[in-house]
Design a protein around this motif. Structure first.
Motif, PDB file in Angstrom:
ATOM      1  N   UNK A 270       0.812  -1.212   0.000  1.00 54.02           N
ATOM      2  CA  UNK A 270       0.000   0.000   0.000  1.00 54.02           C
ATOM      3  C   UNK A 270       0.848   1.266   0.000  1.00 54.02           C
ATOM      4  N   UNK A 271       2.135   1.130   0.297  1.00 56.32           N
ATOM      5  CA  UNK A 271       2.998   2.306   0.411  1.00 56.32           C
ATOM      6  C   UNK A 271       4.157   2.302  -0.569  1.00 56.32           C
ATOM      7  N   UNK A 272       4.421   1.195  -1.236  1.00 57.21           N
ATOM      8  CA  UNK A 272       5.641   1.119  -2.038  1.00 57.21           C
ATOM      9  C   UNK A 272       5.617   2.049  -3.244  1.00 57.21           C
ATOM     10  N   UNK A 273       4.420   2.418  -3.745  1.00 56.34           N
ATOM     11  CA  UNK A 273       4.365   3.325  -4.892  1.00 56.34           C
ATOM     12  C   UNK A 273       4.964   4.687  -4.549  1.00 56.34           C
ATOM     13  N   UNK A 274       4.771   5.141  -3.308  1.00 52.88           N
ATOM     14  CA  UNK A 274       5.309   6.443  -2.910  1.00 52.88           C
ATOM     15  C   UNK A 274       6.826   6.381  -2.773  1.00 52.88           C
ATOM     16  N   UNK A 275       7.338   5.236  -2.335  1.00 55.09           N
ATOM     17  CA  UNK A 275       8.785   5.055  -2.297  1.00 55.09           C
ATOM     18  C   UNK A 275       9.340   5.030  -3.714  1.00 55.09           C
ATOM     19  N   UNK A 276       8.657   4.309  -4.612  1.00 58.44           N
ATOM     20  CA  UNK A 276       9.104   4.244  -6.006  1.00 58.44           C
ATOM     21  C   UNK A 276       9.065   5.624  -6.663  1.00 58.44           C
ATOM     22  N   UNK A 277       8.031   6.406  -6.357  1.00 62.13           N
ATOM     23  CA  UNK A 277       7.936   7.751  -6.929  1.00 62.13           C
ATOM     24  C   UNK A 277       9.092   8.624  -6.458  1.00 62.13           C
ATOM     25  N   UNK A 278       9.585   8.369  -5.249  1.00 59.77           N
ATOM     26  CA  UNK A 278      10.718   9.133  -4.742  1.00 59.77           C
ATOM     27  C   UNK A 278      12.036   8.780  -5.410  1.00 59.77           C
ATOM     28  N   UNK A 279      12.090   7.631  -6.075  1.00 59.67           N
ATOM     29  CA  UNK A 279      13.312   7.208  -6.759  1.00 59.67           C
ATOM     30  C   UNK A 279      13.315   7.770  -8.180  1.00 59.67           C
ATOM     31  N   UNK A 280      13.274   9.087  -8.258  1.00 60.18           N
ATOM     32  CA  UNK A 280      13.039   9.749  -9.545  1.00 60.18           C
ATOM     33  C   UNK A 280      14.193   9.622 -10.512  1.00 60.18           C
ATOM     34  N   UNK A 281      15.377   9.234 -10.041  1.00 58.81           N
ATOM     35  CA  UNK A 281      16.506   9.102 -10.942  1.00 58.81           C
ATOM     36  C   UNK A 281      16.470   7.858 -11.793  1.00 58.81           C
ATOM     37  N   UNK A 282      15.568   6.926 -11.468  1.00 54.46           N
ATOM     38  CA  UNK A 282      15.501   5.668 -12.195  1.00 54.46           C
ATOM     39  C   UNK A 282      14.421   5.734 -13.276  1.00 54.46           C
ATOM     40  N   UNK A 283      14.532   4.846 -14.223  1.00 55.18           N
ATOM     41  CA  UNK A 283      13.595   4.827 -15.343  1.00 55.18           C
ATOM     42  C   UNK A 283      12.230   4.337 -14.880  1.00 55.18           C
ATOM     43  N   UNK A 284      11.145   4.659 -15.617  1.00 56.27           N
ATOM     44  CA  UNK A 284       9.813   4.171 -15.253  1.00 56.27           C
ATOM     45  C   UNK A 284       9.735   2.641 -15.186  1.00 56.27           C
ATOM     46  N   UNK A 285      10.422   1.943 -16.076  1.00 51.99           N
ATOM     47  CA  UNK A 285      10.387   0.483 -16.054  1.00 51.99           C
ATOM     48  C   UNK A 285      11.062  -0.066 -14.807  1.00 51.99           C
ATOM     49  N   UNK A 286      12.146   0.568 -14.379  1.00 47.79           N
ATOM     50  CA  UNK A 286      12.820   0.130 -13.157  1.00 47.79           C
ATOM     51  C   UNK A 286      11.921   0.326 -11.941  1.00 47.79           C
ATOM     52  N   UNK A 287      11.239   1.472 -11.876  1.00 44.74           N
ATOM     53  CA  UNK A 287      10.328   1.712 -10.750  1.00 44.74           C
ATOM     54  C   UNK A 287       9.123   0.769 -10.812  1.00 44.74           C
TER      55      UNK A 287
END
Length: 337
Positions: A270-287
């Motif tokens: 329920x929370x991992x999307x917000x962590x992934x959104x914070x990893x803005x240096x990575x590509x969309x496929x990686x997130x």
């Protein structure tokens, strides 16, 4: 009389065990959650207008953004999960699933859309289904899909990635495909001796079960959310942008890196999307890979599966799931993103 005196003086084993557990209790997810929140509140209160170095200000902004945005969805997810665990009879899903695994697996995977649950709750649910005669392939497909494609997770992903509906669709398709493929692979190649579920014990029911599940899931997931937010903030501040751009330019490297990070962080779905959104240096496929792998394969899930079904099952199933999830994320990302 001497014997009676000796018996009376002997410490009660249950009370002694309780005292021992209280003495050796180590810090857990509750302490992590409370410490993280207090650090932010106290820091803001006493530091006032002092912003400190730019990196610290950026770190705090990312950490607070991840935790504050994710907490409402985390709470909603664990409330729904606790409600289902306490009040929805397991026989409802049992009756809805055909005996033929080839038919039952896709239905069980789709059932995750309407029967949300956190990763920790999905393992005992799958255990109960197998113990009651549901085909293991179908139960395992539900185990993977329930925390990955439920409405709370998809809405949280839409909020975290505003204006990117294609990423929400990619997460849904890649996660559902992984669950169904793993169920079919088990139906074809799985062996009964690899799967040794324990006999489920009778626990609390009704409101007592709801309270116990709510407290456990929220505090457990909340601690991992704080760790995930801190990691996302640290990566944003400490990892040079040139390095992130270099990883993004290497086909598959950034995808594999965030997939492995998802295994280690064990952030609640329920929370991992917000962590992934914070990893803005990575590509969309990686997130996307981070969000597909995390709810299906992480450190706490491997341990929970090993304790429930046996180590032989956990290592085989987790390794295969990781490979299928990374492949599904990479293909879906190439197609949609």
């Amino acid at each position: 009389m001497a014997d009676e005196t000796a018996v009376e003086a002997r410490p009660h084993p249950v009370a002694d065990a309780d005292r021992t557990r209280r003495r050796v209790r180590s810090p857990g997810s509750l302490e992590a959650l409370v410490a993280g929140i207090l650090a932010v509140l106290v820091g803001r209160q006493f530091l006032g207008g002092w912003t400190g170095p730019a990196w610290l200000e950026a770190w705090g902004a990312v950490f607070v953004a991840v935790c504050v945005q994710a907490l409402p969805f985390l709470l909603l997810g664990v409330v729904l999960s606790a409600t289902i665990a306490a009040f929805v009879p397991a026989h409802l899903l049992e009756r809805a699933l055909p005996r033929n695994p080839l038919l039952a697996v896709p239905i069980a995977g789709a059932a995750g859309v309407v029967l949300p649950g956190c990763e920790c709750a999905s393992v005992p649910v799958a255990e109960r289904l197998i113990a009651r005669g549901v085909a293991p392939a179908a139960a395992l497909a539900f185990l993977l899909s329930s925390p990955a494609v439920n409405p709370v997770v998809l809405v949280a992903t839409a909020v975290a990635f505003r204006g990117q509906p294609e990423l929400v669709a990619a997460r849904f398709l890649a996660s559902l495909a992984t669950a169904v493929v793993m169920g079919l692979l088990w139906a074809r190649f799985g062996r009964p001796e690899w799967l040794r579920p324990r006999v489920p014990s009778n626990g609390p029911t009704g409101w007592a079960a709801f309270r116990a599940s709510l407290e456990h899931d929220f505090l457990h997931a909340g601690g991992f959310l704080v760790i995930g937010g801190m990691t996302a903030a640290t990566l944003n501040v400490a990892v040079p942008r040139d390095l992130l751009k270099g990883m993004a330019g290497l086909p598959g490297v950034d995808v594999l890196a965030l997939a492995l990070l998802a295994v280690l962080l064990a952030v609640c779905s329920e929370a991992d999307a917000f962590v992934a959104a914070g990893l803005s240096g990575f590509s969309p496929t990686a997130r996307l890979a981070f969000m597909v792998v995390g709810p299906m394969v992480d450190a706490k899930l491997i341990a929970l599966q090993a304790g429930t079904f046996g180590r032989a099952f956990a290592w085989r199933f987790s390794t295969a799931t990781f490979a299928v999830a990374v492949t599904a994320a990479a293909v879906t990302g190439w197609w949609l993103l």
